[in-house]
Scaffold this motif. Structure first.
Motif, PDB file in Angstrom:
ATOM      1  N   VAL A   1       0.847  -1.200   0.000  1.00 45.56           N
ATOM      2  CA  VAL A   1       0.000   0.000   0.000  1.00 45.56           C
ATOM      3  C   VAL A   1       0.880   1.247   0.000  1.00 45.56           C
ATOM      4  N   THR A   2       1.932   1.259   0.829  1.00 47.23           N
ATOM      5  CA  THR A   2       2.864   2.390   0.870  1.00 47.23           C
ATOM      6  C   THR A   2       3.590   2.546  -0.459  1.00 47.23           C
ATOM      7  N   GLN A   3       4.043   1.438  -1.018  1.00 48.27           N
ATOM      8  CA  GLN A   3       4.741   1.470  -2.315  1.00 48.27           C
ATOM      9  C   GLN A   3       3.814   1.997  -3.412  1.00 48.27           C
ATOM     10  N   LEU A   4       2.568   1.545  -3.429  1.00 51.40           N
ATOM     11  CA  LEU A   4       1.616   1.982  -4.446  1.00 51.40           C
ATOM     12  C   LEU A   4       1.331   3.476  -4.320  1.00 51.40           C
ATOM     13  N   ALA A   5       1.182   3.963  -3.110  1.00 49.94           N
ATOM     14  CA  ALA A   5       0.948   5.399  -2.911  1.00 49.94           C
ATOM     15  C   ALA A   5       2.138   6.211  -3.427  1.00 49.94           C
ATOM     16  N   ALA A   6       3.347   5.735  -3.166  1.00 48.43           N
ATOM     17  CA  ALA A   6       4.543   6.442  -3.646  1.00 48.43           C
ATOM     18  C   ALA A   6       4.609   6.412  -5.176  1.00 48.43           C
ATOM     19  N   LEU A   7       4.243   5.288  -5.774  1.00 48.95           N
ATOM     20  CA  LEU A   7       4.257   5.188  -7.232  1.00 48.95           C
ATOM     21  C   LEU A   7       3.241   6.139  -7.861  1.00 48.95           C
ATOM     22  N   LYS A   8       2.066   6.249  -7.263  1.00 50.02           N
ATOM     23  CA  LYS A   8       1.031   7.124  -7.805  1.00 50.02           C
ATOM     24  C   LYS A   8       1.326   8.602  -7.567  1.00 50.02           C
ATOM     25  N   ALA A   9       2.206   8.878  -6.597  1.00 48.63           N
ATOM     26  CA  ALA A   9       2.556  10.265  -6.293  1.00 48.63           C
ATOM     27  C   ALA A   9       3.711  10.779  -7.158  1.00 48.63           C
ATOM     28  N   ARG A  10       4.281   9.931  -7.983  1.00 45.03           N
ATOM     29  CA  ARG A  10       5.406  10.344  -8.836  1.00 45.03           C
ATOM     30  C   ARG A  10       4.961  11.440  -9.805  1.00 45.03           C
ATOM     31  N   ALA A  11       5.847  12.372 -10.061  1.00 48.10           N
ATOM     32  CA  ALA A  11       5.559  13.421 -11.045  1.00 48.10           C
ATOM     33  C   ALA A  11       5.551  12.846 -12.465  1.00 48.10           C
ATOM     34  N   ASP A  12       6.469  11.956 -12.746  1.00 50.74           N
ATOM     35  CA  ASP A  12       6.585  11.339 -14.063  1.00 50.74           C
ATOM     36  C   ASP A  12       5.997   9.938 -13.988  1.00 50.74           C
ATOM     37  N   ARG A  13       4.781   9.768 -14.504  1.00 44.43           N
ATOM     38  CA  ARG A  13       4.105   8.484 -14.430  1.00 44.43           C
ATOM     39  C   ARG A  13       3.904   7.873 -15.819  1.00 44.43           C
ATOM     40  N   LEU A  14       4.864   8.064 -16.708  1.00 42.67           N
ATOM     41  CA  LEU A  14       4.730   7.492 -18.039  1.00 42.67           C
ATOM     42  C   LEU A  14       4.785   5.963 -18.000  1.00 42.67           C
ATOM     43  N   ASP A  15       5.601   5.402 -17.117  1.00 44.18           N
ATOM     44  CA  ASP A  15       5.681   3.956 -16.966  1.00 44.18           C
ATOM     45  C   ASP A  15       4.768   3.548 -15.810  1.00 44.18           C
ATOM     46  N   VAL A  16       3.612   2.999 -16.155  1.00 45.43           N
ATOM     47  CA  VAL A  16       2.643   2.625 -15.122  1.00 45.43           C
ATOM     48  C   VAL A  16       2.740   1.149 -14.745  1.00 45.43           C
ATOM     49  N   MET A  17       3.649   0.427 -15.358  1.00 41.95           N
ATOM     50  CA  MET A  17       3.761  -1.001 -15.045  1.00 41.95           C
ATOM     51  C   MET A  17       4.093  -1.265 -13.575  1.00 41.95           C
ATOM     52  N   PRO A  18       4.961  -0.476 -12.936  1.00 41.77           N
ATOM     53  CA  PRO A  18       5.183  -0.724 -11.499  1.00 41.77           C
ATOM     54  C   PRO A  18       3.904  -0.556 -10.674  1.00 41.77           C
ATOM     55  N   GLU A  19       3.061   0.397 -11.055  1.00 42.80           N
ATOM     56  CA  GLU A  19       1.785   0.574 -10.358  1.00 42.80           C
ATOM     57  C   GLU A  19       0.890  -0.636 -10.569  1.00 42.80           C
ATOM     58  N   ARG A  20       0.822  -1.109 -11.798  1.00 40.02           N
ATOM     59  CA  ARG A  20      -0.015  -2.274 -12.118  1.00 40.02           C
ATOM     60  C   ARG A  20       0.467  -3.499 -11.343  1.00 40.02           C
ATOM     61  N   ALA A  21       1.794  -3.654 -11.246  1.00 39.92           N
ATOM     62  CA  ALA A  21       2.343  -4.790 -10.502  1.00 39.92           C
ATOM     63  C   ALA A  21       1.988  -4.681  -9.015  1.00 39.92           C
ATOM     64  N   ALA A  22       2.078  -3.491  -8.457  1.00 41.35           N
ATOM     65  CA  ALA A  22       1.731  -3.296  -7.046  1.00 41.35           C
ATOM     66  C   ALA A  22       0.238  -3.547  -6.821  1.00 41.35           C
ATOM     67  N   GLU A  23      -0.605  -3.095  -7.744  1.00 40.55           N
ATOM     68  CA  GLU A  23      -2.044  -3.347  -7.630  1.00 40.55           C
ATOM     69  C   GLU A  23      -2.344  -4.840  -7.700  1.00 40.55           C
ATOM     70  N   ARG A  24      -1.660  -5.548  -8.611  1.00 41.75           N
ATOM     71  CA  ARG A  24      -1.837  -7.000  -8.729  1.00 41.75           C
ATOM     72  C   ARG A  24      -1.418  -7.690  -7.436  1.00 41.75           C
ATOM     73  N   ASP A  25      -0.261  -7.295  -6.882  1.00 45.52           N
ATOM     74  CA  ASP A  25       0.215  -7.888  -5.639  1.00 45.52           C
ATOM     75  C   ASP A  25      -0.741  -7.604  -4.485  1.00 45.52           C
ATOM     76  N   LEU A  26      -1.321  -6.428  -4.478  1.00 48.65           N
ATOM     77  CA  LEU A  26      -2.288  -6.061  -3.444  1.00 48.65           C
ATOM     78  C   LEU A  26      -3.549  -6.929  -3.549  1.00 48.65           C
ATOM     79  N   ARG A  27      -4.022  -7.169  -4.769  1.00 49.21           N
ATOM     80  CA  ARG A  27      -5.188  -8.047  -4.952  1.00 49.21           C
ATOM     81  C   ARG A  27      -4.883  -9.451  -4.428  1.00 49.21           C
ATOM     82  N   TRP A  28      -3.673  -9.948  -4.704  1.00 50.44           N
ATOM     83  CA  TRP A  28      -3.293 -11.285  -4.254  1.00 50.44           C
ATOM     84  C   TRP A  28      -3.231 -11.346  -2.727  1.00 50.44           C
ATOM     85  N   LEU A  29      -2.595 -10.337  -2.123  1.00 49.98           N
ATOM     86  CA  LEU A  29      -2.502 -10.310  -0.659  1.00 49.98           C
ATOM     87  C   LEU A  29      -3.874 -10.201  -0.015  1.00 49.98           C
ATOM     88  N   ASP A  30      -4.755  -9.394  -0.595  1.00 57.13           N
ATOM     89  CA  ASP A  30      -6.116  -9.288  -0.057  1.00 57.13           C
ATOM     90  C   ASP A  30      -6.835 -10.633  -0.121  1.00 57.13           C
TER      91      ASP A  30
END
Length: 165
Positions: free
Chosen positions: A44-73
């Motif tokens: 959750v902390t990692q995802l918030a930091a990824l979404k707060a980035r000024a340069d978000r052209l590469d969204v794959m790290p966000e998608r990976a964190a969201e996927r991992d969050l779904r699995w953990l949930d």
């Protein structure tokens, strides 16, 4: 290149496929449940930091964190908490540390823990592993056969105790 010519519905905006969830019952020790909760908080902390980035052209790290969050949930929703401190140690069960002696006299202690907590390098095994299946239900003094790819190993049960949390 202008953003006007970039597809907004491309593969980089779609969620990543979910990670496979084990078909086995999700038994967890208190230590294993805490570890899952800690991993979720970190994601959750990692995802918030990824979404707060000024340069978000590469969204794959966000998608990976969201996927991992779904699995953990999913793992947390399916968790079945078993506290080994309240269990009898008359026979091997989930949450026990089992000391065994092999035919050569080597002594090893194995902990039967949740699947997400299992780590062979720490002698922690999942309850559906071949070794755990051989041990579960045995008593001190019993001999069990551990069927391995390179042959059967006979193990004598020398001690059973709740795992240390």
């Amino acid at each position: 290149m202008s953003r006007a010519f970039v597809r907004e519905d491309g593969p980089d905006t779609a969620p990543l496929p979910d990670l496979p969830v084990s078909p086995h019952p999700n038994y967890v020790t208190p230590r294993g449940l805490t570890a899952l909760q800690d991993r979720r908080a970190a994601i959750v902390t990692q995802l918030a930091a990824l979404k707060a980035r000024a340069d978000r052209l590469d969204v794959m790290p966000e998608r990976a964190a969201e996927r991992d969050l779904r699995w953990l949930d999913a793992r947390l929703r399916s968790a079945i908490l078993v506290d080994p401190r309240g269990q009898s140690v008359a026979e091997v069960a989930f949450g026990h540390a089992v000391t065994v002696e092999d035919e050569g006299g080597a002594v090893t202690t194995w902990e039967i823990t949740g699947e997400d907590e299992a780590d062979a390098s720490m002698n922690r095994i999942a309850p559906h592993s071949p070794l755990a299946r051989a041990l579960i239900g045995a008593r001190v003094g019993d001999m069990v056969d551990w069927r391995r790819p390179n042959g059967v190993v006979s193990l004598g049960i020398t001690a059973i105790a709740p795992i240390r949390l």
